[in-house]
Write an enzyme that holds these catalytic residues in place. Sequence first.
Site, short mmCIF file in Angstrom:
data_model
loop_
_atom_site.label_atom_id
_atom_site.label_comp_id
_atom_site.label_asym_id
_atom_site.label_seq_id
_atom_site.Cartn_x
_atom_site.Cartn_y
_atom_site.Cartn_z
N THR A 1 0.69 -1.09 0.04
CA THR A 1 0.11 -0.14 -0.24
C THR A 1 0.59 1.03 -0.09
O THR A 1 2.23 1.28 0.78
CB THR A 1 -0.49 0.18 1.20
N TYR B 1 -1.88 -0.57 11.62
CA TYR B 1 -1.92 -1.17 9.67
C TYR B 1 -0.08 -0.94 9.20
O TYR B 1 -0.04 -1.73 7.86
CB TYR B 1 -2.98 -0.43 8.86
N LYS C 1 2.09 -2.82 7.72
CA LYS C 1 2.41 -3.90 6.11
C LYS C 1 3.75 -3.47 5.59
O LYS C 1 4.34 -3.65 4.31
CB LYS C 1 0.76 -2.37 5.31
#
Length: 340
Positions: free
Chosen positions: A125, A150, A154
């Site tokens: 992302t 989050y 990642k």
Amino acid sequence: MKLLVTGAAGFIGANFVRLMLKGRGTGKYKVIAFDALTYAGNLANLKDFEEQEDFEFIKGDIRNPEQVETVMEDVGAVVNFAAESHVDRSILAGADFISTNIDGVRILAEAAVRHGVKRFIQVSTDEVYGSLESTGLFREDTPLHPNSPYSASKAAGDLLALAWQHTFGLPVIITRCSNNYGPYQFPEKLIPLFITNLMEDKKVPVYGDGMQVRDWIHVMDHCRAILIVLEKGRVGEVYNIGGGNERTNIDITRRILRLLRKDESFIEHVTDRPGHDRRYAIDASKITGELGWRPEVVFEAGLAETIEWYRNNESWWQAIKSGDYLNYYQQQYGRRGVIG
Ligand code: NAD
Ligand code: DAU
């Protein structure tokens, strides 16, 4: 080639399976769809392929080494979508984000090395780069500066995957995409939450001043980019993917209101997300220049089509909002297809 798609019952994974079995990838791959069916996984997203011979669904968890070892048998390539994906949930409770988005990547990578997998695509992302001021774009060499549990998880997953490439020769490629929208998106994310709330005559919660900027891309454009990376990308590289389509949240909100013929009284400004990133914007010139990918869907048309999809698939999102979708697996499969 046998292609292992992890997280295939989620939003982007299911759209990717569609591309591989009913779109540009048709005829080239046998798809093994592997998914733990967390709250975000929904077998109804894959029901169109259930009868196809080039499709198999296996319920399993990327954090479980035995399940991963079994499913990796004869696999030629892996595309890893499996993740905890919602920023707000990572702020409320981070443990699953750490175990799935970090350790799950390690477990997949270890098994992929053992089985001599030829390509390992780690779907990441743009949030790993952190937040931009009002100018500038994320490039592949922008330093990582994740701000939420989050995005930190990642970023760690990306670094682990690249370490497995460097140390063990696993043919890893990382993709980092901006905000997706389109069919089958779980109605906790901005666009489907707002569409479905308005269809139910509920208000839409805009965080803070609503002036945060995201670079929106249609999910099929993201999936087409992943397919090109899978087939033509260079091992060890990172490819940014973006729609070149920056919008403020309040602009998105007003567009959805207009398309659903609702007035601004449906907007409710609520407390901001803690640590809320202000702006994301992608420089996608590497994937465009090297691999010839570019987005095909114009945002205004894509958003209108997405609203139409939610209008035509009310039972899909109502089952989610009521919790009924969680029973679909038991109804359709019983324990068939479960490893272990
Ligand atoms: P999603 O939450 O809709 O789907 C995630 C899927 O992974 C679900 O089906 C879930 O059941 C499965 N899953 C979760 N934990 C698992 C585990 N331990 N083992 C096996 N399966 C598990 O997410 P999404 O929006 O489709 O995102 C897919 C990937 O793309 C994620 O890695 C995300 O970080 C990345 N991404 C998403 C966006 C976006 O805008 N949605 C943008 C860029 C990148
Ligand atoms: O940039 C890519 C990322 O996009 C992906 O990696 C994530 O998996 C995906 O969830 C998405 O993250 P965001 O946090 O940007 O998406 P979300 O839809 O949660 O929020 C988009 C923007 O809208 C963000 O600025 C927060 C705001 N928002 C969101 C919700 C759910 C609101 O104002 N109100 C809301 O109710």
